[in-house]
Every structure is written in structure tokens, then in C-alpha cells.
Design a protein around this motif. Structure first.
Motif, PDB file in Angstrom:
ATOM      1  N   UNK A 104       0.842  -1.206   0.000  1.00 16.49           N
ATOM      2  CA  UNK A 104       0.000   0.000   0.000  1.00 16.49           C
ATOM      3  C   UNK A 104       0.876   1.254   0.000  1.00 16.49           C
ATOM      4  N   UNK A 105       1.879   1.266   0.858  1.00 20.25           N
ATOM      5  CA  UNK A 105       2.776   2.419   0.939  1.00 20.25           C
ATOM      6  C   UNK A 105       3.498   2.654  -0.385  1.00 20.25           C
ATOM      7  N   UNK A 106       3.923   1.583  -1.028  1.00 18.00           N
ATOM      8  CA  UNK A 106       4.578   1.683  -2.335  1.00 18.00           C
ATOM      9  C   UNK A 106       3.636   2.277  -3.376  1.00 18.00           C
ATOM     10  N   UNK A 107       2.413   1.766  -3.450  1.00 21.49           N
ATOM     11  CA  UNK A 107       1.444   2.249  -4.441  1.00 21.49           C
ATOM     12  C   UNK A 107       1.099   3.718  -4.196  1.00 21.49           C
ATOM     13  N   UNK A 108       0.921   4.090  -2.947  1.00 24.14           N
ATOM     14  CA  UNK A 108       0.590   5.488  -2.638  1.00 24.14           C
ATOM     15  C   UNK A 108       1.752   6.413  -2.999  1.00 24.14           C
TER      16      UNK A 108
END
Length: 208
Positions: A104-108
Motif C-alpha cells: 500500500x505504501x509503495x502504491x501510494x
């Protein structure tokens, strides 16, 4: 059939403009760097990233009209295919569903760095995403075909296009569906792997 990095890059360039290609180059650089911290893609695939991941994702655009409703990508992980689609079509609403915190952190981070204003990250399990009708549903290495349909039918109308890259198991997974559902889908040959297929179709159901 796309058989090299040069061919893959040229193929993708034919589907988008130079600004989108710049986004993809930035995405590739960031993905390779992030892959040292978390296993987004198999390390062995990085030397052929245009063929194995970018073109493999981009080919789904060939099945979608230029104007389409929201694109829902299930289990986005490294952003394949959803983040690639958002980078190539930044004007489209693209929703990436991913429940793993680091992913999630990567995608955001990539959404923000690539200025993808119409891309939204749903950082929860698919079961907890609100039901809304969408134009396209995609999933790559997310779950079996039967389970994908069971979990995601609530987002689908009779006009929703399903695009499910299933690798070498595509034909087998399609045959395992009940006959009535099986008739609604077919397998298309992947452009990036002669042994891989993409399950394409529309579920009969409610009107958009």
C-alpha cells in the motif's frame, strides 16, 4: 509476439504518448530500487521488465475502449497491471485494491510521485471495498478465476469488461467454471508469452 526488451518498449510506446513513457521509465527505476526492500517482482525478471511486466500489463488496453468507466485492479501488489494502466491513461479513474501494508505504501508513493490524480488506492481487503459499478476489472496473480468472480461480481454490470491475465493456467481455469459462466468468457493469447493467456469476457447481470 513480443520477444525482446526493444520490441516491448516500442509496443508500449505505440499505446501512449511520450509523457506516459516518461512516467513508466520513472516507475521502472523506482520499482527496481524498491525491489531491494520488498519482493515486488521476481528478481530474475528485472532485466526483462518491459516485456515481462510493462508490456504484459499494457496489452490489456487493446481490449478497452478509449472512453471507459472506472478501472478496478484487484490485488495490485507492485502495481501490475493497475499502476501501469494509470500511468498510461492518467485521465481514467483507476482503483487499486491492495491489503498488504508495505505494498500500500509503495502504491501510494508512486501515485503521488507520478502525479496520478485519478488513481485511488483502496488499502483494505477486497471484501471491505464498497460495492460500486465499474467499467473494467483486472487481476494478475490475485486468486483463482472462480474465486475472483465470486469476490468481485458485485462490482460488475452487464457492461463491465473482465481482463484477467492467468498465465499458463488460463484455459484450464476457464474449463473449471460452471458451463453457464464459462460461455461468457474466452481466452486471448498473451502478446508477451506464447504459453500465456488472458481471460476476457462480461458477466450477465444488472444493467449499468
Amino acid at each position: 509476439m513480443i520477444a525482446s526488451e526493444d520490441q516491448a518498449r516500442a509496443y508500449v510506446a505505440g499505446l501512449c504518448d511520450s509523457v506516459a513513457m516518461d512516467r513508466l521509465n520513472r516507475l521502472i527505476g523506482a520499482l527496481a530500487e524498491e525491489n531491494e526492500r520488498q519482493n515486488l517482482v521476481a528478481r530474475a525478471t528485472l532485466p526483462s521488465i518491459w516485456q515481462r511486466h510493462i508490456a504484459d500489463s499494457a496489452q490489456l488496453l487493446e481490449y478497452v475502449p478509449r472512453e471507459t468507466g472506472p478501472w478496478l485492479d484487484l490485488g495490485s501488489g507492485a502495481g501490475l497491471p493497475g499502476l501501469v494502466i494509470a500511468a498510461m491513461r492518467p485521465e481514467w479513474p483507476v482503483v487499486l485494491v491492495e491489503s498488504r501494508r508495505k505494498r500500500i505504501e509503495w502504491l501510494e508513493r508512486m501515485r503521488d510521485e507520478l502525479a496520478l490524480e485519478h488513481c485511488r488506492i483502496e488499502g483494505v481487503r477486497l471484501e471491505n471495498v464498497d460495492s460500486v459499478p465499474v467499467g473494467v476489472i483486472s487481476a494478475r496473480a490475485f486468486a483463482s478465476l472462480e474465486r475472483i468472480l465470486a469476490l468481485s461480481a458485485r462490482f460488475s454490470t452487464s457492461e463491465t469488461l473482465w481482463l484477467l491475465p492467468k498465465g499458463r493456467s488460463a484455459a484450464q481455469e476457464l474449463q473449471e467454471l460452471p458451463k453457464r459462466q464459462r460461455a461468457l468468457f474466452h481466452v486471448e493469447q498473451s502478446r508477451t508469452d506464447p504459453a500465456s493467456g488472458i481471460i476476457v469476457g462480461k458477466l450477465a447481470g444488472r444493467k449499468a
